[in-house]
Design an enzyme around this catalytic site. Structure first.
Site, PDB file in Angstrom:
ATOM      1  N   SER A  41     -33.468 -20.425  26.748  1.00 38.22           N
ATOM      2  CA  SER A  41     -34.815 -19.934  27.020  1.00 38.22           C
ATOM      3  C   SER A  41     -35.605 -20.928  27.887  1.00 38.22           C
ATOM      4  CB  SER A  41     -35.522 -19.619  25.695  1.00 38.22           C
ATOM      5  OG  SER A  41     -36.602 -18.744  25.886  1.00 38.22           O
ATOM      6  N   ASP A 154     -32.774 -13.203  25.310  1.00 39.10           N
ATOM      7  CA  ASP A 154     -33.064 -14.586  24.921  1.00 39.10           C
ATOM      8  C   ASP A 154     -31.938 -15.242  24.120  1.00 39.10           C
ATOM      9  OD1 ASP A 154     -34.233 -16.945  24.081  1.00 39.10           O
ATOM     10  OD2 ASP A 154     -36.048 -16.010  23.328  1.00 39.10           O
TER      11      ASP A 154
END
Length: 261
Positions: A41, A154
């Site tokens: 991320s 993610d």
């Protein structure tokens, strides 16, 4: 290949992830060599910028001046996420000099999650910006990203701090940076949809994070829990927190590195 293979495992944390810049500043100042960066991320964003050769001075200025309209492009209708993420990908594409993984100055691996197969995906080939886009596609906020027929989101869903991936990639010394999961209940700021979603993911991943952090030789945890995931305007504060915590860990890092020589 460097025998020591020192790896920096940079975790996800949205705005808190600016602390990674402070970590890198101290390590660079101390001349700690980094052979591999694994990012999840926001950790993948900072890792990609650094691996592509961006100076930390420029990165810090960029973080301080970044406005949300730089990267927000609403998905209409919002079928799979509120934000498309294409604008952000183009932003990263330009800032990484349109790099492929093979062009980078430091080896990089980016962690994402395959939503269909429910498994972690480690990306080390192709266009860096596309991989980073996938890694930071927080469910419900960003639309997932299609890479080679896989629907990716993610990386923090399955690996908030990518120490396990670092170990699997052959790292001998792992310096993990946790900017997402904290034990201090009640201190996390929740003011925005992004905060709600990221905090929910953090709660669900706490046990996994603990087990993964045990694989690291050093764990740096900048004290940024009072910075909400959505508070990008507090970048300078997060960077300072990253510096402060890394200075505390520096003697131990130096000892481990010297012992491996």
């Amino acid at each position: 290949m460097n025998k020591r293979k020192i790896c920096l495992a940079l975790g996800g944390g949205s705005a808190r992830g600016f602390a990674h810049i402070g970590v890198l500043k101290v390590l660079e100042e101390a001349k700690i060599p980094i052979d591999l960066i694994v990012g999840t991320s926001m950790g993948s964003v900072i890792g990609a910028f650094y691996a592509s050769g961006m100076s930390l001075g420029f990165m810090e200025k960029l973080a301080r001046r970044m406005q949300r309209n730089t990267w927000i492009d609403f998905s209409l209708p919002p079928r799979m996420g509120l934000i498309s993420g294409e604008k952000l990908e183009q932003f990263i594409y330009v800032l990484t000099k349109r790099a492929k993984f093979s062009d980078l100055k430091i080896s990089l691996a980016v962690v994402a999650t395959d939503l269909v197969k429910e498994e972690r995906v480690v990306i080390t080939e192709g266009i860096v910006a596309k991989a980073v886009h996938a890694s930071l596609a927080i469910p419900g906020v960003f639309c997932p990203v299609n890479i080679e027929g896989r629907l990716l989101a993610d990386g923090g869903i399955l690996e908030k701090v990518p120490a396990k991936t670092a170990k699997e990639l052959g790292a001998n010394i792992i310096i993990a940076v946790n900017v997402g999961v904290y034990e201090n209940k009640g201190k996390n700021k929740i003011n925005h949809l992004l905060d709600v979603i990221t905090q929910s993911l953090d709660i669900m991943s706490k046990e996994i994070v603990r087990s993964h952090l045990e694989l690291a030789d050093i764990v740096i945890t900048p004290q940024v829990e009072d910075i909400a995931s959505s508070q990008f305007e507090r970048a300078e504060e997060a960077i300072k927190k990253g510096e402060q915590e890394t200075y505390k860990s520096l003697p131990s890092i130096k000892e481990i590195v010297e012992r491996s020589e």
